[in-house]
Scaffold this active site. Structure first.
Site, short mmCIF file in Angstrom:
data_model
loop_
_atom_site.label_atom_id
_atom_site.label_comp_id
_atom_site.label_asym_id
_atom_site.label_seq_id
_atom_site.Cartn_x
_atom_site.Cartn_y
_atom_site.Cartn_z
N GLU A 39 7.09 -51.87 -12.67
CA GLU A 39 6.13 -50.91 -13.25
C GLU A 39 6.77 -49.54 -13.15
O GLU A 39 6.79 -48.93 -12.08
CB GLU A 39 4.82 -50.95 -12.45
CG GLU A 39 4.06 -52.27 -12.52
CD GLU A 39 3.37 -52.48 -13.85
OE1 GLU A 39 3.15 -51.49 -14.57
OE2 GLU A 39 3.04 -53.63 -14.16
N CYS A 92 1.43 -41.82 -13.53
CA CYS A 92 2.50 -42.43 -14.32
C CYS A 92 2.18 -42.48 -15.81
O CYS A 92 3.06 -42.31 -16.64
CB CYS A 92 2.78 -43.84 -13.82
SG CYS A 92 1.32 -44.88 -13.78
P1 NAD Z 1 10.66 -44.06 -6.62
O1 NAD Z 1 11.32 -44.95 -7.60
O2 NAD Z 1 11.42 -42.93 -6.04
O3 NAD Z 1 10.15 -44.92 -5.35
C1 NAD Z 1 9.38 -46.09 -5.47
C2 NAD Z 1 9.62 -46.97 -4.27
O4 NAD Z 1 10.99 -47.33 -4.20
C3 NAD Z 1 9.28 -46.36 -2.92
O5 NAD Z 1 8.56 -47.31 -2.15
C4 NAD Z 1 10.62 -46.04 -2.31
O6 NAD Z 1 10.62 -46.18 -0.91
C5 NAD Z 1 11.54 -47.06 -2.93
N1 NAD Z 1 12.89 -46.54 -3.11
C6 NAD Z 1 13.26 -45.26 -3.39
N2 NAD Z 1 14.60 -45.15 -3.51
C7 NAD Z 1 15.11 -46.39 -3.29
C8 NAD Z 1 16.42 -46.94 -3.28
N3 NAD Z 1 17.50 -46.19 -3.49
N4 NAD Z 1 16.55 -48.27 -3.03
C9 NAD Z 1 15.47 -49.04 -2.81
N5 NAD Z 1 14.20 -48.56 -2.80
C10 NAD Z 1 14.01 -47.27 -3.03
O7 NAD Z 1 9.33 -43.58 -7.35
P2 NAD Z 1 8.21 -42.62 -6.82
O8 NAD Z 1 8.74 -41.24 -6.69
O9 NAD Z 1 7.49 -43.21 -5.66
O10 NAD Z 1 7.19 -42.66 -8.06
C11 NAD Z 1 7.39 -41.91 -9.21
C12 NAD Z 1 7.83 -42.73 -10.39
O11 NAD Z 1 7.10 -43.94 -10.42
C13 NAD Z 1 7.56 -42.07 -11.71
O12 NAD Z 1 8.64 -42.33 -12.57
C14 NAD Z 1 6.32 -42.76 -12.23
O13 NAD Z 1 6.18 -42.74 -13.63
C15 NAD Z 1 6.51 -44.14 -11.72
N6 NAD Z 1 5.23 -44.82 -11.57
C16 NAD Z 1 4.96 -45.87 -12.37
C17 NAD Z 1 3.73 -46.49 -12.26
C18 NAD Z 1 3.36 -47.67 -13.11
O14 NAD Z 1 2.37 -48.31 -12.80
N7 NAD Z 1 4.12 -48.01 -14.15
C19 NAD Z 1 2.81 -46.03 -11.34
C20 NAD Z 1 3.15 -44.95 -10.55
C21 NAD Z 1 4.37 -44.33 -10.65
#
Ligand code: NAD
Length: 456
Positions: free
Chosen positions: A210, A244
């Site tokens: 997602e 998002c």
């Molecule tokens: P992110 O990708 O930075 O982090 C998401 C998760 O991944 C966290 O639990 C984090 O601990 C983990 N993570 C971060 N870096 C990592 C790595 N290098 N290796 C493994 N795991 C890692 O995203 P965020 O800042 O939490 O959220 C923002 C983004 O998420 C935006 O792009 C937003 O559009 C998207 N989003 C999508 C939805 C949806 O339902 N489609 C919902 C909310 C947010």
């Protein structure tokens, strides 16, 4: 760091006991989930206030309320969803019967994002539980109070062999990804989504991703302008734009832009007052790096309204940028904050062509009355989900699958689709033995071939 391997081995052993395959067990767990969340609602809403300055209303209306609704639906319907389904048998397999058995994948990993710290962790959890999986849930480290509160509440209530919340950041997530899971459900950015997909590919683990993206919002010349402005101001600035599927940018027909911007500005004031910093209903940016990133996107020459920031509070006012072009830095990546760039268009058909060249967004919104144009938007453009004459609200209907497409994600969930996402659909032909039609067996001849041609 905790010993993840032994936790996961414990869950594998638990799964092998087949307890999670009983509908009764699944219902009990879902009921327990509902109960502990309700009992601890105040703690959860306080945590969201602490991490994001999110009001009780927003935490309930956009997170816990939706989660409660989905849990109740799953409790009511899980028996029906899990029943084997008989489908029509093709001629070649008569008089056998054809069945589909939904079965749990097994051991699942859910990785959540921070912006809706409850909805984006508990939402997939409901599907995983209803489908009869064991679960490791990893909330985002960027909303630490929500993550710790959720961990405490849930880990006290559930058997860790069945369901455990594990807190942590990049290192912990990377370490979890070294383990073998049967399904991985990830919510987060497209960039990290690719890391997750690669790790999952090592074990051929199926995934739901997602992700995000730049979701356009088109306001056509015949749109109901006041209501459009109100719905866009709500959808963009709820959770301070950290949603998002919020409208990322506006494409407004040039002939109505001036009125339209006046209306949006008026609604921002009516929602949050003249100084939104004083409003108890207006959230803050999650951390300093996001604050800096967003602040740098505000081109002071283009500010139509807002633009104020306060680093000590991680506050960014609801901001509209006017006269933005496709070449401005703000049009490069997903904004994910309370800054709304406005571009204008003259020719609707040209605009559709331009959008067609962009990566497929998580959401798309169109405001206008012309049914032909609605049809064209739906026909020509691919996006995860969207709305005609509204924003964001499609997410609240659990009968609408939620998810992205292309760059904005893989797979969907919510309601029954969430159950299906976390289930493998095992197809089985049950054949009789009292008859065995010889057609498929060698030696072949012309007659057999003719019959096969007719049957197939
Ligand atoms: P992110 O990708 O930075 O982090 C998401 C998760 O991944 C966290 O639990 C984090 O601990 C983990 N993570 C971060 N870096 C990592 C790595 N290098 N290796 C493994 N795991 C890692 O995203 P965020 O800042 O939490 O959220 C923002 C983004 O998420 C935006 O792009 C937003 O559009 C998207 N989003 C999508 C939805 C949806 O339902 N489609 C919902 C909310 C947010």
């Amino acid at each position: 760091m905790q010993d993840f391997h032994s936790i996961i081995t414990g869950q594998q052993t638990f799964f092998e006991t087949n307890q999670t395959k009983e509908v009764r067990f699944r219902k009990e767990q879902l009921k327990k989930l509902l109960k502990v969340l309700r009992e601890n609602e105040q703690q959860l809403t306080d945590a969201a206030w602490k991490d994001l300055h999110k009001s009780n209303f927003e935490t309930f209306a956009t997170e816990l309320g939706l989660v409660y609704g989905e849990i109740k639906e799953a409790i009511r319907k899980v028996k029906r969803w899990s029943k084997p389904k008989r489908v029509i048998t093709n001629l070649a397999n008569l008089p056998g019967c054809s069945m589909i058995y939904p079965e749990p994948y097994g051991n699942t990993l859910i990785i959540g994002a921070w912006n809706y710290p409850y909805l984006l962790t508990l939402g997939p959890l409901i599907g995983a539980m209803a489908a009869g999986n064991t679960i490791i849930l990893k909330p985002s480290e960027l909303t630490p109070t929500c993550s710790t509160t959720l961990t405490k509440i849930l880990n006290e209530a559930f058997d860790p062999g069945y369901f455990k919340v594990i807190e942590g950041g990049v290192a912990e997530t990377q370490s979890l990804l070294q383990e073998q899971f049967d399904y991985i459900f990830f919510t987060g950015s497209t960039q990290i989504g690719k890391i997750i997909y690669k790790a999952a590919a090592e074990n051929l683990t199926p995934v739901t991703l997602e992700l995000g993206g730049k979701s356009p919002c088109i306001i056509d010349r015949d749109a109901a302008l006041k209501v459009a402005a109100k719905r866009i101001a709500w959808g963009k600035f709820i959770n301070a734009g950290q949603t998002c599927n919020a409208p990322d940018y506006l494409l407004v027909h040039h002939s109505i832009k001036d009125w339209f911007l006046e209306y949006i500005k008026a609604y921002i004031i009516s929602f949050y007052g003249n100084d939104p910093k004083q409003s108890p209903d207006y959230p803050r940016i999650v951390n300093r790096s996001n604050f800096e990133r967003l602040k740098n996107l505000i081109d002071s020459d283009k500010v139509y309204c807002g633009g104020e920031t306060d680093e000590s509070e991680l506050y960014i006012a609801p901001t509209i940028l006017d006269n933005v072009t496709w070449n401005d830095p703000i049009m490069e990546d997903e904004i994910f904050g309370p800054v709304l760039p406005v571009l204008t268009f003259e020719d609707f058909f040209e605009t559709v062509k331009v959008l067609k060249q962009k990566p497929k967004p998580l959401a798309l919104y169109y405001f206008g009355r012309n049914k032909g144009r609605h049809k064209m938007i739906l026909n020509e453009l691919s996006f995860g989900s969207g709305a005609i004459n509204d924003t964001v609200m499609q997410i609240t209907n659990s009968r609408l699958p939620f998810g992205g497409v292309g760059n904005s994600g893989i797979g969907t969930y919510h309601g029954k689709v969430g159950f299906a996402t976390f289930s493998h659909h095992k197809s089985v032909l049950k054949q009789v033995t009292w008859i065995d039609i010889p057609l498929k067996y060698a030696p072949y001849n012309k007659l057999k071939l003719n019959v096969v041609k007719k049957v197939l």
